[in-house]
Write an enzyme that holds these catalytic residues in place. Sequence first.
Site, PDB file in Angstrom:
ATOM      1  N   GLU A 146      15.151  10.533 -24.539  1.00  0.00           N
ATOM      2  CA  GLU A 146      15.994   9.870 -25.532  1.00  0.00           C
ATOM      3  C   GLU A 146      15.266   9.632 -26.850  1.00  0.00           C
ATOM      4  O   GLU A 146      15.849   9.747 -27.933  1.00  0.00           O
ATOM      5  CB  GLU A 146      16.527   8.548 -24.971  1.00  0.00           C
ATOM      6  CG  GLU A 146      17.603   8.702 -23.891  1.00  0.00           C
ATOM      7  CD  GLU A 146      17.053   8.981 -22.502  1.00  0.00           C
ATOM      8  OE1 GLU A 146      15.814   9.067 -22.354  1.00  0.00           O
ATOM      9  OE2 GLU A 146      17.858   9.125 -21.560  1.00  0.00           O
ATOM     10  N   ALA A 185      24.223   2.438 -22.873  1.00  0.00           N
ATOM     11  CA  ALA A 185      23.425   1.639 -23.805  1.00  0.00           C
ATOM     12  C   ALA A 185      22.037   1.350 -23.251  1.00  0.00           C
ATOM     13  O   ALA A 185      21.063   1.263 -23.991  1.00  0.00           O
ATOM     14  CB  ALA A 185      24.141   0.333 -24.114  1.00  0.00           C
ATOM     15  N   PHE A 195      20.050   3.204 -21.717  1.00  0.00           N
ATOM     16  CA  PHE A 195      19.074   4.272 -21.940  1.00  0.00           C
ATOM     17  C   PHE A 195      18.533   4.213 -23.371  1.00  0.00           C
ATOM     18  O   PHE A 195      17.533   4.856 -23.688  1.00  0.00           O
ATOM     19  CB  PHE A 195      19.683   5.653 -21.656  1.00  0.00           C
ATOM     20  CG  PHE A 195      20.362   5.769 -20.312  1.00  0.00           C
ATOM     21  CD1 PHE A 195      19.949   4.990 -19.243  1.00  0.00           C
ATOM     22  CD2 PHE A 195      21.426   6.648 -20.117  1.00  0.00           C
ATOM     23  CE1 PHE A 195      20.588   5.083 -18.004  1.00  0.00           C
ATOM     24  CE2 PHE A 195      22.059   6.751 -18.886  1.00  0.00           C
ATOM     25  CZ  PHE A 195      21.653   5.961 -17.829  1.00  0.00           C
ATOM     26  N   HIS A 246      22.302  -1.081 -15.571  1.00  0.00           N
ATOM     27  CA  HIS A 246      23.340  -0.211 -16.133  1.00  0.00           C
ATOM     28  C   HIS A 246      24.543  -0.960 -16.679  1.00  0.00           C
ATOM     29  O   HIS A 246      25.591  -0.361 -16.878  1.00  0.00           O
ATOM     30  CB  HIS A 246      23.801   0.801 -15.072  1.00  0.00           C
ATOM     31  CG  HIS A 246      22.801   1.871 -14.777  1.00  0.00           C
ATOM     32  ND1 HIS A 246      21.638   1.621 -14.100  1.00  0.00           N
ATOM     33  CD2 HIS A 246      22.764   3.190 -15.098  1.00  0.00           C
ATOM     34  CE1 HIS A 246      20.937   2.755 -13.988  1.00  0.00           C
ATOM     35  NE2 HIS A 246      21.589   3.711 -14.589  1.00  0.00           N
TER      36      HIS A 246
END
Lengths: 321, 321, 331, 331
Positions: free
Chosen positions: A51, A75, A77, A120
Amino acid sequence: MKKIAYARAAAEAVQEEFRRDNKLVYLATDLQPDLRQEFGEERVRVTPISESAFVGTAIGLAGSGYRAIADLRMATFGFVAMDQMVNQAAKITYMFGGQARFPMLIRMSFGAGMHWAAQHSISPYSMYMNVPGLKIILPTTAYDVKGLLKSALRDNNPVISFENTLLGQVAGDVPEEDYTVPFGRADVKRVGTDVTVVALSRMLHEALAASVALEARGISAEVVDPRTLVPLDRESIRRSVKKTGRLVVVDEACRTCSAAAEVISLVVEDEETYARLKSAPQRVCGLDVPIPYSPPMEQYAIPDRGKILEAVLSLFPRVVK
Amino acid sequence: MKKIAYARAAAEAVQEEFRRDNKLVYLATDLQPDLRQEFGEERVRVTPISESAFVGTAIGLAGSGYRAIADLRMATFGFVAMDQMVNQAAKITYMFGGQARFPMLIRMSFGAGMHWAAQHSISPYSMYMNVPGLKIILPTTAYDVKGLLKSALRDNNPVISFENTLLGQVAGDVPEEDYTVPFGRADVKRVGTDVTVVALSRMLHEALAASVALEARGISAEVVDPRTLVPLDRESIRRSVKKTGRLVVVDEACRTCSAAAEVISLVVEDEETYARLKSAPQRVCGLDVPIPYSPPMEQYAIPDRGKILEAVLSLFPRVVK
Amino acid sequence: MDKLTKRDGKVTRNNAGLINMYRTMLTIRRFDERASQEVRNGAVPGLVHPYIGQEAIATGVCSNLIEGDRIVSNHRGHGHLIAKGADTRRMMAEVFGKKTGYCKGKGGSMHIADFGIGILGANGIVGAGLPIATGAALAARLDGKGKIAVVFFGDGACQEGEFQESMNLASIWKLPLLFACENNMYGVNTSYTYAIAGGDLVKRASAYDMPTASVDGNDVIAVREAARIAIEHVRAGGGPYFVEFKTFRWSGHFVPEAIPDTRPKEEIEAWKKKCPIVRFMRRLLEDGIVTRPELQKIEDQVMGIIDEAVVYARESPLPAPEDALDDVYSA
Amino acid sequence: MDKLTKRDGKVTRNNAGLINMYRTMLTIRRFDERASQEVRNGAVPGLVHPYIGQEAIATGVCSNLIEGDRIVSNHRGHGHLIAKGADTRRMMAEVFGKKTGYCKGKGGSMHIADFGIGILGANGIVGAGLPIATGAALAARLDGKGKIAVVFFGDGACQEGEFQESMNLASIWKLPLLFACENNMYGVNTSYTYAIAGGDLVKRASAYDMPTASVDGNDVIAVREAARIAIEHVRAGGGPYFVEFKTFRWSGHFVPEAIPDTRPKEEIEAWKKKCPIVRFMRRLLEDGIVTRPELQKIEDQVMGIIDEAVVYARESPLPAPEDALDDVYSA
Ligand SMILES: Cc1ncc(C[n+]2csc(CCOP(=O)(O)OP(=O)(O)O)c2C)c(N)n1
Ligand SMILES: Cc1ncc(C[n+]2csc(CCOP(=O)(O)OP(=O)(O)O)c2C)c(N)n1
Ligand SMILES: [Mg+2]
Ligand SMILES: [Mg+2]
């Protein structure tokens, strides 16, 4: 007008802007099959699970005449790419004295309610709001997501779009023709006179549901959707509170230093608005806990129509609950 | 009592705790020569420039019976290790149902005023306040930094210490003997009756200076130093505001979604405190801009005693400015 | 070694190129000497990471670049900027925090950029320029005009995850990107032989499936040649290339020297003897490309440029306080 | 190939070890088959990343571990946990979101841990377990008792910066850490041959100056042997070791299969033919280590254990809503 799902409306925005702007590039760890088929693998790129690298790539593209969408998917990540967002994308225009533009869009889905547990389910937009240089959109309806994403893809700055996972399948009316939703304009999704409910993202729908129950009790709620968090439409929020004299802010994110705290502050620090307040403003927020996995706890940790109802009713001690 | 600099007091805390606790390990990209000499290179480790790796290492140590200090030096470098702080350290105790403890300390210096420009001057504590599971300390004096770091090094959770760079050389009285400063207890650094000034980190000293000028104008300011941001001593802040009826919050960090917004919110949403307010609470914060390099702009971007004075005076329209 | 160039009494085109390189190196040296001095004088509000000792690298690499190529720099960026053609007056003004600086005084030494000539900026975060350069390289590829990107970074940056991610990404996409690693042996006071497992940066780069080279970064001719080969490969669409330039930083990590320099004194002295400028000068003299009086003229020219930059910086106005409010967003 | 073990009619100690490995593999398989089924039944609130097809790796690696060794797992963690000795009842209860689960229902499938037996937890963030394992290895080293740490991670995790940083850190500090890379060919739908430059994980690991190996991850004997050699090295203080286990995931990325599985059907089928359990079973039969009736008994036992786990999970109480407030901090 047509009725399509939020996720579909978002996809249309991207597709239409790809047609308009041949400098647009998509970067994501996931294949975007439709987009790729139409625009080819040079412009629609599958990235490794890196990322930081691909958000930085979007910045480099932006500084070199392109416009990239870095789709982080969730979000959470984003935290491995945080330096590129906070130290680079947000500051680069300013640090360089405005000599270059950095048009780019970072997409993140977010939110609890899917039973995906703490890592998550985070709703971290207030963290980014504390970082000047980023624009932040928080679309709540199919109409808004399409129009706001289009504005984002025509804006000359880094924009982050926070798209609530649970809104993906929620359908709404969307015009056939091209349109945009401007940044910095809150939308009064329901007009009312007794209390202003500022509701963020999915909580808008919960607030609208609560307002029906309130109506039944003779309380008329005005439901305001800021739609963009940066810029934030302070004037519309204050205007509504000046009218109703009461404020409840609903935000799924953790309470402390939330966007809700910002809304409360911008209301009370304004002398005129403060003077019209009839009661202490209230926050209905996610609890200050990581999101738990098991549904009874998860539900307890995030706001819903029932909690909104309760908070609003607490401002009207004489109304029967 | 002895008078020593803030940085020296912090170093003493670390050194003394290293002597008390042989499970303590120091990780930093910089050599810590004194510490290393006394405790050896197994426990005092120079890391590569790999913040993610060494913050994660601190977590792994914590989960394996040790207690590590991960010294990031500057808060801005924390963004490359953000995932380890937000997704791991903060959530790991909770996600695993409390079956293990994660005692660790992350140190970050922060703040503007050194003319280091945007990337090296950020004050990001409110971003971390939005992440439950972290404790956050914000020591303002030599006494507090030593006592709070000692508490941090005896706490069983991940603690982040935000130490303002400009406080490093500020001297203060520190007891000779061992002591700690408990978490979650604000310190009223100046007693007053007319206005509560909640001031964070270095801004405490600016607020104290402003309060002298206020005194000369007949305004008695109570200056409250929260000392720890998580846990935050809501009660003491509310108690003070209930007494004075007025609130100004001073925070060097960018205004939007700041710790200052949280302080305002926790005051106004409490009905009792709200009822005692005599005027709209005010924030004196860093502007919502990345910190500029050149001193005139930098100074303009962050609060100081003059701006605090002005904000407080605005609450007393009848006092001569 | 061969003569640098054939010559027949007058300055050939090639000679002019060599002399230009020399002038560039000297400009970098004098710029950073002067900037450091101005820091110590109190004329510079912030700090400066001098490039002194490393001048051959930026100079040799950038001598291969053409219009439209882009570079991304790091915290020790002055040399890269000058070699790519930045205006020393606007650079110095930025270091002084003046309104006429490249960033209107908003950036300072660590954040100078000139997008107009392909300088995508210095960067204060170790390793952070690498992904950005990857984006610039992707842009060059999408443009399809044979332009490339170069990223300058230190041995310290090779310890950050962003280095690896960018190497990998540039490699799988075969991007036109030159990884120009300036291995000056230390990140602050930490030796790369301690901080880099195995101590072999070339081996590490090879693992990302790209060609590599390692050269003496204090020999500008070797630098230029290695970069030429690499850039030919990159420009031809062969994908990224990694070159390690071995060199040394003469000063402390930054000026003012707030961080004690704990590197061995002898090591510093030994490297100073390998001064890239003296070395190149000797070569130019030996090969008869310049004469001592010509060298003196260059020295005078360069000093003139630096003096002018300082005067410009000194006499330029400071930004107004409220200028802080501009440029947060682009229109 | 040699016979697995010498035997003289009765189960030798070694035979018992082999049979235990078989039982472990089967337990993992049945656990994840059942967990997947319960997801589809709606009994599981969240999702599950099945380890089906990869059972030989966790089993073979963990068969070399001793008390006090620690492991760090990832999102596809059930196999690692079972192989390290976790209680299937408390695991299943956690997957069901029950109060009796390992994390009291707070974590779910992606966050199961058992610190009591050295399981430092599964992890939902790709690559994030690697630095944590580095810390566990540092602890083992500081303890000085010859204990080690093992980190399980996928080919996808090798694309994250944290992988490289952890490899480097573990290597320069010579930490007792086994990097157990489960290369199941894909991260979600992305092939490692696309996403890893050069496609050679072993080469990449070698660049961090540690010994490496690559073995067939579907052959539990090969896995055990490679891990044994690696762990001996690690335990003896030789520093970290990297082993790539080549394998394949049978199911979609997670269950419920919300993400379409775009991997080639033939590839999936080909790998199913290389089932690690069938293969090991054949071997055990061929070498006369077990008989078919004995195998049936093991199957029955395992099914019993799984049934028991499901019953336990099903009958366990849900947490109370307010339990959400506990465990944010430790006392
Ligand atoms: C992410 C991050 N961590 C730490 C720092 C502090 N820092 C600035 S420069 C530097 C050393 C960099 O070494 P290297 O890349 O070799 O460049 P050099 O200074 O040797 O030219 C460090 C640690 C930083 N700027 N960014
Ligand atoms: C930082 C981060 N990025 C993306 C994801 C989403 N994600 C979850 S698992 C996965 C694939 C991981 O592949 P690999 O490491 O090979 O493990 P496998 O699933 O193949 O077992 C991805 C991309 C994530 N969890 N974390
Ligand atoms: Mg270096
Ligand atoms: Mg995989």
